[in-house]
Design a protein around this motif. Sequence first.
Motif, PDB file in Angstrom:
ATOM      1  N   TYR A   1       0.656 -52.434   1.070  1.00 41.01           N
ATOM      2  CA  TYR A   1      -0.498 -51.543   1.005  1.00 41.01           C
ATOM      3  C   TYR A   1      -1.186 -51.479   2.360  1.00 41.01           C
ATOM      4  N   TRP A   2      -1.629 -50.288   2.684  1.00 36.82           N
ATOM      5  CA  TRP A   2      -2.295 -50.060   3.963  1.00 36.82           C
ATOM      6  C   TRP A   2      -3.621 -50.792   4.019  1.00 36.82           C
TER       7      TRP A   2
ATOM      8  N   SER B   1       3.721 -47.391   9.011  1.00 30.41           N
ATOM      9  CA  SER B   1       4.604 -48.449   8.512  1.00 30.41           C
ATOM     10  C   SER B   1       5.245 -48.092   7.182  1.00 30.41           C
ATOM     11  N   GLY B   2       4.787 -47.022   6.536  1.00 30.70           N
ATOM     12  CA  GLY B   2       5.271 -46.669   5.213  1.00 30.70           C
ATOM     13  C   GLY B   2       4.491 -47.312   4.089  1.00 30.70           C
ATOM     14  N   ALA B   3       3.405 -48.012   4.415  1.00 30.72           N
ATOM     15  CA  ALA B   3       2.598 -48.678   3.394  1.00 30.72           C
ATOM     16  C   ALA B   3       1.951 -47.644   2.468  1.00 30.72           C
TER      17      ALA B   3
ATOM     18  N   SER C   1     -10.181 -37.019  -0.470  1.00 29.87           N
ATOM     19  CA  SER C   1     -10.062 -35.930  -1.446  1.00 29.87           C
ATOM     20  C   SER C   1      -8.799 -36.038  -2.288  1.00 29.87           C
ATOM     21  N   SER C   2      -7.857 -36.892  -1.882  1.00 29.95           N
ATOM     22  CA  SER C   2      -6.646 -37.101  -2.672  1.00 29.95           C
ATOM     23  C   SER C   2      -6.909 -38.151  -3.748  1.00 29.95           C
ATOM     24  N   SER C   3      -5.912 -38.392  -4.579  1.00 35.07           N
ATOM     25  CA  SER C   3      -6.060 -39.329  -5.687  1.00 35.07           C
ATOM     26  C   SER C   3      -5.184 -40.555  -5.470  1.00 35.07           C
ATOM     27  N   PRO C   4      -5.672 -41.753  -5.847  1.00 28.77           N
ATOM     28  CA  PRO C   4      -4.840 -42.954  -5.710  1.00 28.77           C
ATOM     29  C   PRO C   4      -3.613 -42.943  -6.594  1.00 28.77           C
ATOM     30  N   SER C   5      -3.545 -41.999  -7.544  1.00 27.51           N
ATOM     31  CA  SER C   5      -2.334 -41.849  -8.350  1.00 27.51           C
ATOM     32  C   SER C   5      -1.196 -41.254  -7.543  1.00 27.51           C
TER      33      SER C   5
END
Length: 359
Positions: free
Chosen positions: A14-15, A42-44, A72-76
Amino acid sequence: MAATSSLPSAAVRYWNDAEMLECVSVIPEAPNVCTFCFVAPSGALFAYLPGQFVTLELPVPGGPLYRTYTISSSPSRPLSITVTVKAQPNSIGTRWMLDNLRPGMRIKALGPAGHFTSHHHPAEKFLFISAGSGITPMMSMVTYMYDLGRIPDVVFVNCAKRPSDIVFRERLEHIASRIDGIELRWVVEEGDRFQPWTGYKGMFNQLMLGLTAPDYLEREVFCCGPEPFMQAVRDALAGLGFDMDHYHQESFQPSLEEEDRDATEGDVVPEDAKAEVSFLDSGIVQTCKETDTILATARAAGLNIPSGCTFGVCGTCKIKKKSGQVHMVHNGGITEDDIAEGYVLACCSHPIGKVEVEV
């Protein structure tokens, strides 16, 4: 078929804000409004709560400049994060982003942080009320609810100058067309030329509240927008007997109520009372008045403490206090656990006598 580099590896990472963000796309949304999409080089993956924000370090001329933006995006959808920004006439940081930030560029970010999220206030029914770019945390929360696959109960009210200024309109209408339970209410001050408007028109008030959400008394209310707009929403709800314990707002500008509270809360400090702040990491000792903030004192000493909102909401300026006392009046940008561990917010902490901090 070989896996692409954009897919997460078996070991999920995770970032965190020790890693810079890479801009991968810029999407125009409305006049002077763009969405910037970032990935972790890193792709995290990204983990946060819908409605939280990040603080971006922008390399403007004479900078860096720190600006706080809601995600504005969703953690899903954890492969990337987006911030959707609107440039005002006096914007510096946001205008720099619109004019200069392009795919391939990397910038530093702090966070995510913030308490404005439906996660902390579960309810059977929600009412989202927003204006302008205040729609961004609502977009994150409603996208998350949509992605869960369950049928929510959300009335989503957004106010704008004119229809062409409504951010995310097509995207939200698509979501609302796919599942029941998301009712959209657009409110504009005026129409667009050559495009008839059949929705609500006017300013948000008690009458508009009753028209757009007749059962508002039963709903958990989240509000975000310019401070005069949120004041109008608060006044409308309170005047109609709404239980304000179920009202939540997000703002990166102090309200008049907060300014009055800051001016009256705590002991009155004489304007000529002297203080001294030792910046331990830098080896600098700076004298100041007890009416000065640690942030202002650091700047007077030529030191740069990252800061965003400057009135205790975003938490960007959190630093460790090693000794001494401060008078801190914050607005939710620091937790009680952090305070117990000796952290303070430099933007709203006033030194009392001699204070030592890790800067």
